[in-house]
Design a protein around this motif. Sequence first.
Motif, PDB file in Angstrom:
ATOM      1  N   VAL A  11       0.908  -1.276  -0.044  1.00  0.00           N
ATOM      2  CA  VAL A  11      -0.014  -0.107   0.023  1.00  0.00           C
ATOM      3  C   VAL A  11       1.016   1.162  -0.128  1.00  0.00           C
ATOM      4  CG1 VAL A  11      -1.672   1.359   1.354  1.00  0.00           C
ATOM      5  CG2 VAL A  11      -1.991  -0.958   1.200  1.00  0.00           C
ATOM      6  N   ALA A  12       1.925   1.351   0.924  1.00  0.00           N
ATOM      7  CA  ALA A  12       2.794   2.534   1.041  1.00  0.00           C
ATOM      8  C   ALA A  12       3.395   2.603  -0.371  1.00  0.00           C
ATOM      9  CB  ALA A  12       3.807   2.139   1.965  1.00  0.00           C
ATOM     10  N   ASP A  21       4.409   9.543  -9.510  1.00  0.00           N
ATOM     11  CA  ASP A  21       3.820   9.782 -10.865  1.00  0.00           C
ATOM     12  C   ASP A  21       3.168  11.259 -10.977  1.00  0.00           C
ATOM     13  OD1 ASP A  21       4.588   7.350 -11.889  1.00  0.00           O
ATOM     14  OD2 ASP A  21       2.507   6.427 -11.443  1.00  0.00           O
ATOM     15  N   ALA A  22       2.496  11.688  -9.899  1.00  0.00           N
ATOM     16  CA  ALA A  22       2.135  12.908  -9.794  1.00  0.00           C
ATOM     17  C   ALA A  22       3.039  14.159  -9.942  1.00  0.00           C
ATOM     18  CB  ALA A  22       0.992  13.048  -8.952  1.00  0.00           C
ATOM     19  N   HIS A  23       4.183  14.073  -9.367  1.00  0.00           N
ATOM     20  CA  HIS A  23       5.066  15.136  -8.949  1.00  0.00           C
ATOM     21  C   HIS A  23       6.393  15.241  -9.826  1.00  0.00           C
ATOM     22  CE1 HIS A  23       2.259  16.828  -6.175  1.00  0.00           C
ATOM     23  NE2 HIS A  23       2.163  15.535  -5.758  1.00  0.00           N
ATOM     24  N   LYS A  46       9.490  14.228  -1.676  1.00  0.00           N
ATOM     25  CA  LYS A  46      10.148  14.041  -0.479  1.00  0.00           C
ATOM     26  C   LYS A  46       9.640  13.734   0.643  1.00  0.00           C
ATOM     27  CE  LYS A  46      14.351  14.972   1.408  1.00  0.00           C
ATOM     28  NZ  LYS A  46      15.386  15.679   1.173  1.00  0.00           N
ATOM     29  N   ALA A  47       8.290  13.977   0.706  1.00  0.00           N
ATOM     30  CA  ALA A  47       7.532  13.476   2.112  1.00  0.00           C
ATOM     31  C   ALA A  47       6.978  12.162   1.674  1.00  0.00           C
ATOM     32  CB  ALA A  47       6.360  14.239   2.200  1.00  0.00           C
ATOM     33  N   ALA A  48       7.087  11.691   0.409  1.00  0.00           N
ATOM     34  CA  ALA A  48       6.521  10.220   0.316  1.00  0.00           C
ATOM     35  C   ALA A  48       7.746   9.235   0.647  1.00  0.00           C
ATOM     36  CB  ALA A  48       6.316   9.987  -1.335  1.00  0.00           C
ATOM     37  N   GLY A  49       9.029   9.819   0.435  1.00  0.00           N
ATOM     38  CA  GLY A  49      10.139   9.342   0.964  1.00  0.00           C
ATOM     39  C   GLY A  49      10.356   7.713   0.273  1.00  0.00           C
ATOM     40  N   GLU A  92      18.597  12.168  -3.151  1.00  0.00           N
ATOM     41  CA  GLU A  92      18.079  12.902  -2.130  1.00  0.00           C
ATOM     42  C   GLU A  92      17.308  12.113  -1.044  1.00  0.00           C
ATOM     43  OE1 GLU A  92      16.881  16.504  -1.540  1.00  0.00           O
ATOM     44  OE2 GLU A  92      18.372  17.360  -2.831  1.00  0.00           O
ATOM     45  N   ILE A  93      16.460  11.187  -1.395  1.00  0.00           N
ATOM     46  CA  ILE A  93      15.637  10.480  -0.589  1.00  0.00           C
ATOM     47  C   ILE A  93      16.310   9.395   0.191  1.00  0.00           C
ATOM     48  CG2 ILE A  93      13.611   8.966  -0.352  1.00  0.00           C
ATOM     49  CD1 ILE A  93      12.370  10.861  -2.742  1.00  0.00           C
ATOM     50  N   THR A  94      17.230   8.566  -0.677  1.00  0.00           N
ATOM     51  CA  THR A  94      17.819   7.414  -0.169  1.00  0.00           C
ATOM     52  C   THR A  94      19.331   7.615   0.420  1.00  0.00           C
ATOM     53  OG1 THR A  94      18.581   6.704  -2.122  1.00  0.00           O
ATOM     54  CG2 THR A  94      16.315   6.000  -1.576  1.00  0.00           C
TER      55      THR A  94
END
Length: 162
Positions: A11-12, A21-23, A46-49, A92-94
């Motif tokens: 789900v995450a 996909d949206a951003h 970034k918040a989706a991480g 950035e994220i990982t």
Amino acid sequence: MLAVGVLVTLVATANGKDVCDAHLSRIKMIPFEGNAGVDAHYDALKAAGKSAVRCLIENVTNTRPKPDPRSIPRWGTVVTTVSDTAVFMLEEITGVEVIKMLPRRYQRLYKEIGVYAEEEYLHDGHNHRRILQRKLRRWYSTTYLPSLRKAQHNNGLQRTQR
């Protein structure tokens, strides 16, 4: 318990894919030092991480042009793509060091021109994006995903111990 963990991960990941996909292609500015509030699309991704990582890896081969979202001088005649932005966001994220996945030639070039060496690699060869994508998929499945599962498992244990 394991089935619940797998379901939560799926789900995450689905939510992260939707956010990605949206951003991803709409990011106009990757702020210096990751400061929030500069670009809403960057902030959302970034918040989706960690949940967006798989989608970012899938976009490493997306060659659709887009404006460079970084606040650094342009490099040569390279046209920035969604792929480039996906690589920037993965780093950035990982915290993955993409330069270490590239051939020695580009690692040496990195010492001379810095982050532009990654762009040189991505834009130099027809199959370079696919090669990097395969390496990132392998990294994700052997390094990143197991550590993510372990962290989720440890969080679950902490909750049940309370």
